[in-house]
Motif scaffolding. Structure first.
Motif, PDB file in Angstrom:
ATOM      1  N   GLN A  71      22.497  43.026  47.597  1.00 49.01           N
ATOM      2  CA  GLN A  71      22.117  41.648  47.456  1.00 49.01           C
ATOM      3  C   GLN A  71      22.094  41.297  45.841  1.00 49.01           C
ATOM      4  OE1 GLN A  71      22.699  39.134  49.474  1.00 49.01           O
ATOM      5  NE2 GLN A  71      21.960  39.859  51.444  1.00 49.01           N
ATOM      6  N   GLU A  72      21.214  42.344  45.129  1.00 50.72           N
ATOM      7  CA  GLU A  72      20.925  42.280  43.654  1.00 50.72           C
ATOM      8  C   GLU A  72      21.816  42.417  42.858  1.00 50.72           C
ATOM      9  OE1 GLU A  72      17.526  42.341  41.854  1.00 50.72           O
ATOM     10  OE2 GLU A  72      17.005  41.164  43.670  1.00 50.72           O
ATOM     11  N   GLU A  73      22.909  43.391  43.318  1.00 47.91           N
ATOM     12  CA  GLU A  73      23.982  43.571  42.650  1.00 47.91           C
ATOM     13  C   GLU A  73      25.227  42.255  42.616  1.00 47.91           C
ATOM     14  OE1 GLU A  73      28.177  46.077  43.018  1.00 47.91           O
ATOM     15  OE2 GLU A  73      26.215  47.231  43.736  1.00 47.91           O
ATOM     16  N   ILE A  74      25.311  41.524  43.820  1.00 49.48           N
ATOM     17  CA  ILE A  74      25.786  40.343  44.023  1.00 49.48           C
ATOM     18  C   ILE A  74      25.490  39.423  43.152  1.00 49.48           C
ATOM     19  CG2 ILE A  74      26.563  38.740  45.470  1.00 49.48           C
ATOM     20  CD1 ILE A  74      26.844  40.991  47.846  1.00 49.48           C
ATOM     21  N   PHE A  75      24.322  39.122  43.149  1.00 46.42           N
ATOM     22  CA  PHE A  75      23.500  38.159  42.317  1.00 46.42           C
ATOM     23  C   PHE A  75      23.801  38.305  40.855  1.00 46.42           C
ATOM     24  CE2 PHE A  75      19.481  36.758  39.925  1.00 46.42           C
ATOM     25  CZ  PHE A  75      19.705  35.143  39.966  1.00 46.42           C
ATOM     26  N   HIS A  76      23.298  39.644  40.541  1.00 46.37           N
ATOM     27  CA  HIS A  76      23.666  39.868  39.219  1.00 46.37           C
ATOM     28  C   HIS A  76      25.004  39.529  38.590  1.00 46.37           C
ATOM     29  CE1 HIS A  76      23.150  41.882  35.259  1.00 46.37           C
ATOM     30  NE2 HIS A  76      24.075  43.126  35.787  1.00 46.37           N
ATOM     31  N   ASN A  77      25.987  39.950  39.429  1.00 47.49           N
ATOM     32  CA  ASN A  77      27.585  39.826  39.057  1.00 47.49           C
ATOM     33  C   ASN A  77      27.665  38.382  38.921  1.00 47.49           C
ATOM     34  OD1 ASN A  77      28.156  42.592  38.882  1.00 47.49           O
ATOM     35  ND2 ASN A  77      28.745  42.764  41.078  1.00 47.49           N
ATOM     36  N   ILE A  78      27.135  37.458  39.685  1.00 41.05           N
ATOM     37  CA  ILE A  78      27.350  36.051  39.728  1.00 41.05           C
ATOM     38  C   ILE A  78      26.917  35.499  38.291  1.00 41.05           C
ATOM     39  CG2 ILE A  78      26.795  33.830  40.784  1.00 41.05           C
ATOM     40  CD1 ILE A  78      27.039  35.223  43.497  1.00 41.05           C
ATOM     41  N   GLN A  79      25.535  36.145  38.079  1.00 40.99           N
ATOM     42  CA  GLN A  79      24.828  35.667  36.631  1.00 40.99           C
ATOM     43  C   GLN A  79      25.688  36.014  35.782  1.00 40.99           C
ATOM     44  OE1 GLN A  79      20.952  36.971  36.599  1.00 40.99           O
ATOM     45  NE2 GLN A  79      20.305  35.056  35.873  1.00 40.99           N
ATOM     46  N   ARG A  80      26.177  37.198  35.677  1.00 42.80           N
ATOM     47  CA  ARG A  80      27.041  37.717  34.457  1.00 42.80           C
ATOM     48  C   ARG A  80      28.302  36.941  34.395  1.00 42.80           C
ATOM     49  NH1 ARG A  80      28.828  43.516  35.107  1.00 42.80           N
ATOM     50  NH2 ARG A  80      29.835  43.378  33.411  1.00 42.80           N
ATOM     51  N   ALA A  81      28.768  36.408  35.671  1.00 42.46           N
ATOM     52  CA  ALA A  81      30.147  35.576  35.394  1.00 42.46           C
ATOM     53  C   ALA A  81      29.902  34.338  34.668  1.00 42.46           C
ATOM     54  CB  ALA A  81      30.736  35.290  36.879  1.00 42.46           C
ATOM     55  N   SER A  82      28.621  33.817  35.043  1.00 41.39           N
ATOM     56  CA  SER A  82      28.230  32.432  34.564  1.00 41.39           C
ATOM     57  C   SER A  82      27.932  32.715  32.921  1.00 41.39           C
ATOM     58  CB  SER A  82      26.735  31.774  35.233  1.00 41.39           C
ATOM     59  OG  SER A  82      26.967  31.817  36.707  1.00 41.39           O
ATOM     60  N   GLU A  83      27.558  33.919  32.292  1.00 45.13           N
ATOM     61  CA  GLU A  83      27.147  33.989  31.304  1.00 45.13           C
ATOM     62  C   GLU A  83      28.592  34.490  30.351  1.00 45.13           C
ATOM     63  OE1 GLU A  83      23.826  36.667  31.520  1.00 45.13           O
ATOM     64  OE2 GLU A  83      22.575  34.845  32.309  1.00 45.13           O
ATOM     65  N   ASN A  84      29.281  34.632  31.029  1.00 44.96           N
ATOM     66  CA  ASN A  84      30.730  35.173  30.271  1.00 44.96           C
ATOM     67  C   ASN A  84      31.089  34.431  29.395  1.00 44.96           C
ATOM     68  OD1 ASN A  84      33.556  36.110  29.766  1.00 44.96           O
ATOM     69  ND2 ASN A  84      32.990  37.656  31.449  1.00 44.96           N
ATOM     70  N   GLU A  85      31.183  34.845  28.094  1.00 49.15           N
ATOM     71  CA  GLU A  85      31.772  34.062  26.811  1.00 49.15           C
ATOM     72  C   GLU A  85      33.310  34.137  26.540  1.00 49.15           C
ATOM     73  OE1 GLU A  85      29.238  35.312  23.696  1.00 49.15           O
ATOM     74  OE2 GLU A  85      27.448  34.559  24.443  1.00 49.15           O
ATOM     75  N   VAL A  86      33.959  34.937  27.473  1.00 50.78           N
ATOM     76  CA  VAL A  86      35.353  35.009  27.239  1.00 50.78           C
ATOM     77  C   VAL A  86      36.177  34.194  28.089  1.00 50.78           C
ATOM     78  CG1 VAL A  86      37.216  36.737  27.346  1.00 50.78           C
ATOM     79  CG2 VAL A  86      34.906  37.531  26.598  1.00 50.78           C
ATOM     80  N   LEU A  87      35.623  34.046  29.273  1.00 55.56           N
ATOM     81  CA  LEU A  87      36.217  33.336  30.375  1.00 55.56           C
ATOM     82  C   LEU A  87      36.036  31.887  30.210  1.00 55.56           C
ATOM     83  CD1 LEU A  87      35.469  35.165  33.534  1.00 55.56           C
ATOM     84  CD2 LEU A  87      37.432  35.378  32.371  1.00 55.56           C
TER      85      LEU A  87
END
Length: 202
Positions: A87-103
């Motif tokens: 659950q932590e990993e999924i949450f972290h990955n969703i957060q990283r997606a939001s903060e991605n500066e390339v996409l």
């Protein structure tokens, strides 16, 4: 907690969801590992050699759970920890997606949606993995406790995978236990033998 097959490891990106078929769901090996455990745990075990018969009936999910609860007393806490971690990993990955500066914003949303779609899939895979390694560690403990010398199985990929997992668990013991896997033919059948090499010193 439930046991069920979900599938190989998902590779999730903004462009879609693919599956790594080299990283199979541990559920596919669980039935065999539990059959080993049930077959080896007998007081009347005489020659310390276990032969797995290919005609052995497959266990139902309920039967697997019942056997599991006998041998893996801490399985609920293991599953709970695994659930927390994924659950932590999924949450972290969703957060990283939001903060991605390339996409682009659109691709960020697609990536987050793909992660959410695969949420339950990844949780079930993590449960299956925790349960499988609990069974493998119980098998290793049983081989050590009862000084079982060999396990002989048909030469199939799933059986070999389970034997390799047992090898890994035995090597992680406080006093590491060496094993070797030999492949040989007998009565026109190709077999694999897991031999415990230095069990008498453990």
């Amino acid at each position: 907690m439930q046991l069920k097959y979900v599938g190989p490891k998902p590779l999730i990106s903004y462009s879609g969801i693919e599956f790594d078929t080299n990283k199979e769901d541990k559920y596919v090996y669980l039935n065999i590992a539990l059959q080993f455990l049930r077959g080896l745990d007998h007081d009347y075990f005489e020659n310390k050699t276990y032969h797995y018969e290919i005609a052995t009936d497959r266990l139902s999910n309920d039967e697997m759970l019942n056997i599991l609860k006998l041998y893996c007393k801490n399985v609920e806490s293991l599953v709970e920890k695994q659930n927390h971690d994924i659950q932590e990993e999924i949450f972290h990955n969703i957060q990283r997606a939001s903060e991605n500066e390339v996409l682009s914003e659109e691709n960020k949303e697609i990536l987050k949606e793909n992660l959410k779609i695969m949420h339950e899939y990844m949780v079930q895979r993590s449960i299956n993995k925790a349960v499988y390694y609990c069974v493998i560690d119980s098998l290793a403990d049983l081989l050590k406790k009862d000084h079982i010398d060999y396990i002989i199985v048909p030469m199939y990929q799933k059986f070999i995978h389970v034997l390799h997992s047992i090898q890994g668990s035995l090597l992680k013991q406080k006093v590491p236990i060496d094993t070797q896997i030999d492949i040989y033919q007998e009565d026109d059948k190709l077999l694999a033998k897991l031999k415990v090499v230095n069990l008498e010193y453990s």
